[in-house]
Structures are given as C-alpha cells and as structure tokens.
Design a protein around this motif. Sequence first.
Motif, PDB file in Angstrom:
ATOM      1  N   ASN A 265       7.156  51.730  50.133  1.00 28.45           N
ATOM      2  CA  ASN A 265       8.026  52.900  50.086  1.00 28.45           C
ATOM      3  C   ASN A 265       8.450  53.264  51.496  1.00 28.45           C
ATOM      4  O   ASN A 265       7.643  53.742  52.297  1.00 28.45           O
ATOM      5  CB  ASN A 265       7.285  54.074  49.439  1.00 28.45           C
ATOM      6  CG  ASN A 265       7.068  53.829  47.960  1.00 28.45           C
ATOM      7  OD1 ASN A 265       7.917  53.246  47.297  1.00 28.45           O
ATOM      8  ND2 ASN A 265       5.920  54.242  47.455  1.00 28.45           N
ATOM      9  N   LEU A 266       9.691  53.003  51.754  1.00 29.42           N
ATOM     10  CA  LEU A 266      10.211  53.267  53.093  1.00 29.42           C
ATOM     11  C   LEU A 266      11.230  54.395  52.997  1.00 29.42           C
ATOM     12  O   LEU A 266      12.285  54.232  52.411  1.00 29.42           O
ATOM     13  CB  LEU A 266      10.867  51.994  53.631  1.00 29.42           C
ATOM     14  CG  LEU A 266      11.215  51.978  55.117  1.00 29.42           C
ATOM     15  CD1 LEU A 266       9.955  51.996  55.953  1.00 29.42           C
ATOM     16  CD2 LEU A 266      12.008  50.742  55.433  1.00 29.42           C
ATOM     17  N   LYS A 267      10.869  55.508  53.559  1.00 34.03           N
ATOM     18  CA  LYS A 267      11.791  56.633  53.550  1.00 34.03           C
ATOM     19  C   LYS A 267      12.038  57.029  54.990  1.00 34.03           C
ATOM     20  O   LYS A 267      11.119  57.042  55.809  1.00 34.03           O
ATOM     21  CB  LYS A 267      11.168  57.828  52.810  1.00 34.03           C
ATOM     22  CG  LYS A 267      11.131  57.671  51.307  1.00 34.03           C
ATOM     23  CD  LYS A 267      12.152  58.572  50.640  1.00 34.03           C
ATOM     24  CE  LYS A 267      12.485  58.037  49.256  1.00 34.03           C
ATOM     25  NZ  LYS A 267      11.391  58.244  48.292  1.00 34.03           N
ATOM     26  N   HIS A 268      13.265  57.358  55.276  1.00 34.11           N
ATOM     27  CA  HIS A 268      13.538  57.796  56.635  1.00 34.11           C
ATOM     28  C   HIS A 268      14.357  59.068  56.602  1.00 34.11           C
ATOM     29  O   HIS A 268      14.895  59.448  55.570  1.00 34.11           O
ATOM     30  CB  HIS A 268      14.253  56.694  57.426  1.00 34.11           C
ATOM     31  CG  HIS A 268      15.718  56.605  57.135  1.00 34.11           C
ATOM     32  ND1 HIS A 268      16.660  56.911  58.062  1.00 34.11           N
ATOM     33  CD2 HIS A 268      16.381  56.250  56.024  1.00 34.11           C
ATOM     34  CE1 HIS A 268      17.860  56.746  57.541  1.00 34.11           C
ATOM     35  NE2 HIS A 268      17.722  56.346  56.319  1.00 34.11           N
ATOM     36  N   GLN A 269      14.440  59.684  57.718  1.00 37.96           N
ATOM     37  CA  GLN A 269      15.143  60.956  57.838  1.00 37.96           C
ATOM     38  C   GLN A 269      16.577  60.817  57.366  1.00 37.96           C
ATOM     39  O   GLN A 269      17.285  59.912  57.782  1.00 37.96           O
ATOM     40  CB  GLN A 269      15.165  61.397  59.304  1.00 37.96           C
ATOM     41  CG  GLN A 269      13.835  61.894  59.807  1.00 37.96           C
ATOM     42  CD  GLN A 269      13.602  63.340  59.470  1.00 37.96           C
ATOM     43  OE1 GLN A 269      14.277  63.881  58.602  1.00 37.96           O
ATOM     44  NE2 GLN A 269      12.656  63.967  60.152  1.00 37.96           N
ATOM     45  N   GLU A 270      16.968  61.699  56.526  1.00 35.66           N
ATOM     46  CA  GLU A 270      18.347  61.659  56.068  1.00 35.66           C
ATOM     47  C   GLU A 270      19.302  61.942  57.217  1.00 35.66           C
ATOM     48  O   GLU A 270      20.286  61.251  57.418  1.00 35.66           O
ATOM     49  CB  GLU A 270      18.551  62.688  54.950  1.00 35.66           C
ATOM     50  CG  GLU A 270      17.998  62.235  53.604  1.00 35.66           C
ATOM     51  CD  GLU A 270      18.710  61.000  53.073  1.00 35.66           C
ATOM     52  OE1 GLU A 270      18.068  60.173  52.421  1.00 35.66           O
ATOM     53  OE2 GLU A 270      19.932  60.834  53.351  1.00 35.66           O
ATOM     54  N   TYR A 271      19.000  62.991  57.888  1.00 35.43           N
ATOM     55  CA  TYR A 271      19.860  63.323  59.025  1.00 35.43           C
ATOM     56  C   TYR A 271      19.102  64.234  59.975  1.00 35.43           C
ATOM     57  O   TYR A 271      18.158  64.916  59.591  1.00 35.43           O
ATOM     58  CB  TYR A 271      21.137  64.017  58.585  1.00 35.43           C
ATOM     59  CG  TYR A 271      20.893  65.283  57.802  1.00 35.43           C
ATOM     60  CD1 TYR A 271      20.837  65.237  56.412  1.00 35.43           C
ATOM     61  CD2 TYR A 271      20.738  66.512  58.428  1.00 35.43           C
ATOM     62  CE1 TYR A 271      20.608  66.385  55.692  1.00 35.43           C
ATOM     63  CE2 TYR A 271      20.501  67.660  57.700  1.00 35.43           C
ATOM     64  CZ  TYR A 271      20.445  67.590  56.334  1.00 35.43           C
ATOM     65  OH  TYR A 271      20.223  68.719  55.603  1.00 35.43           O
ATOM     66  N   PHE A 272      19.523  64.181  61.194  1.00 36.84           N
ATOM     67  CA  PHE A 272      19.109  65.171  62.176  1.00 36.84           C
ATOM     68  C   PHE A 272      20.318  66.054  62.419  1.00 36.84           C
ATOM     69  O   PHE A 272      21.382  65.545  62.748  1.00 36.84           O
ATOM     70  CB  PHE A 272      18.686  64.501  63.481  1.00 36.84           C
ATOM     71  CG  PHE A 272      17.470  63.643  63.333  1.00 36.84           C
ATOM     72  CD1 PHE A 272      17.572  62.268  63.302  1.00 36.84           C
ATOM     73  CD2 PHE A 272      16.215  64.221  63.200  1.00 36.84           C
ATOM     74  CE1 PHE A 272      16.453  61.487  63.162  1.00 36.84           C
ATOM     75  CE2 PHE A 272      15.102  63.431  63.057  1.00 36.84           C
ATOM     76  CZ  PHE A 272      15.213  62.065  63.036  1.00 36.84           C
ATOM     77  N   ALA A 273      20.151  67.318  62.226  1.00 35.62           N
ATOM     78  CA  ALA A 273      21.314  68.200  62.308  1.00 35.62           C
ATOM     79  C   ALA A 273      21.663  68.469  63.758  1.00 35.62           C
ATOM     80  O   ALA A 273      21.409  69.532  64.301  1.00 35.62           O
ATOM     81  CB  ALA A 273      21.017  69.503  61.578  1.00 35.62           C
ATOM     82  N   ASP A 274      22.219  67.456  64.379  1.00 34.04           N
ATOM     83  CA  ASP A 274      22.614  67.649  65.769  1.00 34.04           C
ATOM     84  C   ASP A 274      24.094  67.381  65.992  1.00 34.04           C
ATOM     85  O   ASP A 274      24.574  67.444  67.106  1.00 34.04           O
ATOM     86  CB  ASP A 274      21.784  66.744  66.695  1.00 34.04           C
ATOM     87  CG  ASP A 274      21.848  65.289  66.271  1.00 34.04           C
ATOM     88  OD1 ASP A 274      21.237  64.460  66.944  1.00 34.04           O
ATOM     89  OD2 ASP A 274      22.509  64.996  65.256  1.00 34.04           O
ATOM     90  N   SER A 275      24.806  67.063  64.947  1.00 40.20           N
ATOM     91  CA  SER A 275      26.257  66.881  65.104  1.00 40.20           C
ATOM     92  C   SER A 275      26.930  67.301  63.799  1.00 40.20           C
ATOM     93  O   SER A 275      26.297  67.336  62.750  1.00 40.20           O
ATOM     94  CB  SER A 275      26.581  65.430  65.447  1.00 40.20           C
ATOM     95  OG  SER A 275      26.570  64.639  64.292  1.00 40.20           O
ATOM     96  N   PRO A 276      28.203  67.597  63.845  1.00 40.76           N
ATOM     97  CA  PRO A 276      28.865  68.103  62.636  1.00 40.76           C
ATOM     98  C   PRO A 276      28.919  67.093  61.492  1.00 40.76           C
ATOM     99  O   PRO A 276      28.966  67.471  60.332  1.00 40.76           O
ATOM    100  CB  PRO A 276      30.285  68.420  63.117  1.00 40.76           C
ATOM    101  CG  PRO A 276      30.174  68.558  64.583  1.00 40.76           C
ATOM    102  CD  PRO A 276      29.073  67.642  65.007  1.00 40.76           C
ATOM    103  N   SER A 277      28.856  65.820  61.815  1.00 34.97           N
ATOM    104  CA  SER A 277      29.016  64.833  60.751  1.00 34.97           C
ATOM    105  C   SER A 277      27.693  64.401  60.137  1.00 34.97           C
ATOM    106  O   SER A 277      27.639  63.447  59.385  1.00 34.97           O
ATOM    107  CB  SER A 277      29.740  63.601  61.297  1.00 34.97           C
ATOM    108  OG  SER A 277      28.974  63.043  62.334  1.00 34.97           O
ATOM    109  N   THR A 278      26.618  65.071  60.486  1.00 28.07           N
ATOM    110  CA  THR A 278      25.329  64.678  59.923  1.00 28.07           C
ATOM    111  C   THR A 278      25.259  65.068  58.449  1.00 28.07           C
ATOM    112  O   THR A 278      25.885  66.032  58.011  1.00 28.07           O
ATOM    113  CB  THR A 278      24.164  65.361  60.647  1.00 28.07           C
ATOM    114  OG1 THR A 278      24.415  66.763  60.690  1.00 28.07           O
ATOM    115  CG2 THR A 278      24.014  64.838  62.046  1.00 28.07           C
ATOM    116  N   GLY A 279      24.473  64.303  57.727  1.00 27.43           N
ATOM    117  CA  GLY A 279      24.289  64.606  56.319  1.00 27.43           C
ATOM    118  C   GLY A 279      25.282  63.896  55.427  1.00 27.43           C
ATOM    119  O   GLY A 279      25.112  63.841  54.210  1.00 27.43           O
TER     120      GLY A 279
END
Lengths: 137, 377
Positions: A115-129
């Motif tokens: 099971n490999l899960k990684h961060q969806e996004y780091f909210a450091d730019s407008p295009s994250t997520g």
Amino acid sequence: MNSSSSSMGGDGRHDDDAALTEFLASLMDYTPTIPDELVEHYLARSGFHCPDIRLTRLISVATQKFISDVASDALQHCKARQAAPVKDKSKQPKDKRLVLTMDDLSKALQEYGVNLKHQEYFADSPSTGMDPMSREE
Amino acid sequence: MSDGGKESERDHESRSKKNQSSAGCDEFGRAVAKVAVAQICESVGLEGCNLSAIDAFSEVVVRYIYDLGKSARFYANLAGRADCNVFDIIQSLEDLSAPMGFSGASDIHHCLVGSGVAREITQYVNTVDEVPFAKPIPKFPISRLPKSSPSFAQAGLEPAGKHIPDWLPRFPDPHTYVHTPVWNKRATDAKADKIEQARQRRKAERSLLGLQQRLASNAAAGFQPVNDDGTGKAKQVVASTSNPFLAPPLTFTEKEVSEVVIPCEMDEGKKLLDEGKKLSDEDKKLTAVETFAPIIEAVKSGSLDLDLSEKKPLLTSRPTVHFKIGVDKKSIASSLTAMNPRKDAWPFRDEEKDDKKKRAEMILREAMEKPHDLAQL
C-alpha cells in the motif's frame, strides 16, 4: 503421496531437478541488473547466510523480475491513462512521454500487496490539489 | 506531489554516492538500488520517472530483498540449518508471490524443484535481455580494521617485569601520562646580564658622542675624517650601514687617484649642513638626528651619483662622500634590509653590530623620516 504420483513425479522431479540445476548454472552467465554487492549487503542484514554465489544471483534475478513486473503494470496504467479521452488538446503531445508517476506506481503495487500512499498535495501553490496530469507543468 | 518528469538515465541524480553507511541511514545502498531500479524501468519501456516514485520504488525493492533473505533464513532455521538452501529461497519466493499467485500454488505437496516460481524465473531469464548494472561498485559496507597497538614483542621492548608476557600490548610512552615541569634551558645569570646591558649602553652612548663630535668638526669643512676612537666607531656605525664610499679616506700619498669631479648636488648637501649647524644650538640630540637626516637618507637611497656632466673646481680637501639628495621616501624595513647585505660586504668592519646599536639606528631613522619630511617641505 501415492506411489504412482511419486513415481511419475520422480521422473518429473528429475526433469525439474535437471532444469533447476541447469538454470542455476546458467545464472552464472547471466548478469542481473541489480549488482551482487547490493543484494549481498541486504541479505547479510537480514541474516541470510550462504556462500554460494548462485543463490545470491537467484535472489537478484527474482527481484529483477519483481521490479519489471511492477514497472510493466505501471506502464499499462500510464498507457491506459493516455488512451482515455483527453480534456485539453494542448496537453496531448506532452503526454506521449511515458513517465512513471506515484499514481501509477501505487496502483501497480496495490496488486502486490504494497500500500503506497503519498501526499495528495502540499498547499503551497494555487494549482495544488488538481489532477496532476491535467496540471500544466 | 509530482515533480517534473525525469529521464532515468545512467547519470542518475541519486549518484551522490557516499561511501559510508551509518546505522539507520543506508545511503549508499539506497542510491545503488535507485539506479538499478531506474535501469530496469528503462528496459521495460518507461521513458521517465518522478523522483518520488523512484524513491518509493527503490524502498520497496530493498524491502523485497530483505524479506526474501529473512524468510529464507527462517526456513533454513526451521530445518535446523544455519546456511540457506535453494529450497529455502524457493519457499520464500513462494511466500512473497502468494498474493500474485503462481502456477501450482494450490498444490501443497508439490516438490519445490518443480515450483511455479522457479519456472517463471527461468522463463524470465531466458526471455529478457541482459542489462548489467551501469557501473562497478565495491563491496560494501567497508569495514575498517581497528588499529591495534603493537605488543611488547612487536615493538622490540622488554616488558617491565617478569610477570608481564611479551605478547601483550606495550605500555604507552611516559610523556602521555607523566607531567613534567618545563624549565627554561637558557642559564640566566643576572649579574652577567646586567654587565652586558651596561656595556651595550656605553657603546651606544659612545657612538652618539662620536656622531656629535664628527658633526661639529665636519660642519666647517665638509667631511673630514677624524681619527678618534669614538668617532671612528661612529663613522663606522654610519658607514657600515651603507656604502664603501664612506670608507675612511686614504691619506694623500697612499694611493694614486684621478681628479675628482664634484657634482652640483654637493652644494645642496653643504646647504643642509649649514642649516643643521644653525639648529645645533638648540637641542643637541635632535640636531644630530636632523642634520644627519639628509645624509643618511642619501646613503640609504644608495645612489652615489658621479655625474660628470657638470665639472667644478676641485676643493683643497677632497670630500669623501658624494651625495645625491633626493626626496626618496623609504620605509624603515626596506632600509634595514638594504643595510644588512651591505653590512656583509663591508670590508673594513671590525666589530659586529649589537642589537642595541641596531635599535638605536632604527630609532634614528624613524625620527628622521618625520623631520626629513618637514625639511623637504
């Protein structure tokens, strides 16, 4: 084991035996991609002790097979993603390149029990997520 | 987090190979694993990979190898062995491949030789092209042998006492554990020091006195050699600093000499001397310094200009020194260095320079720079 199967198995076993011995001998000719030193290091860490180099080669070949299986699965996922209808036409030439992403890798490893899960996004730019494929690089 | 797509090439950026694997931080092994994984991905057909993806993948691969070894060891121990076997490995492979499945997995009584995994691997080896690892890597981790201290026998020493066998390591050097007070080696004799000090002071005084006397006598008629012990010394003090031209002059019949042409700068020197003579009434020591300033300055500059362009009538008393008075400003250091080689070349030098004399001269020069500047201004 009944005698019949054992007798038949005896011949088969003999063949298998021969095949295995032959395979082990052929391993010495084959150079696996994973270097022997690396495999020996991690095997020594785990407590595996065997002076026979063929067994080390066997393990490295097995690992190589594992990697190639996972990588080909990830490739399938990547191609499947590309084949899907594209939302934006301008992105198409860029997607022709086959890149191993975390998404594809986690999907491929899921079948192997990892099971490999990684961060969806780091909210450091407008295009994250956003979907990484649809995001302009 | 998806980084920019990265080419999985030979020059992997994870190639910062640090050849040390500290416990818990197996950097070298990880780096090598990353490269191997990238190579295999490339052979499969992937053109690039994300950094995070390759990191995770190599981590998984390392775990895989580790797990294979662990379960193989477990099976060997279960069978009562310490060394592992091909059958142990096949069994562990079967365990790890169980989620994926392989042919004959359900058959619990099958012989391991004919195991599905073995067949699959054989197939794999036969079909796939050989892609060797990019670079040769050394055997790691590199274990360093500890440096053992030599034994008594090795060092060739006799152990201290019969109860100590000679195969034991030798004792450390006494200076490592014994603190001895450090004495100044020089024998200081207070009385002798005082006598030496007084002697040097007397010498300095004598040289200054001689300087003064010479100044007084030379002010009237150029430089006249005065055969006085003190002045002789004084002259040598000055002379030995600079120039063979400042040698005590020969008497009239001693040597055959040609007529000497006096350059025009000699007048300047005379003028300055006269100036000095005027000032000489005020303060004796200072005037000596001031008067001598241009002379010693010229001597320092070392340029004795025998310029024959302008000819002048010869004086009755031949001057011993020709000067070129200039505005050359020289540091004390350079003057001292200029002083030293000439001192060596000086043929008539009888005695060595004492430290006190050197210092006195240095002070003289130091004081000279400033009045010299003023004089020039």
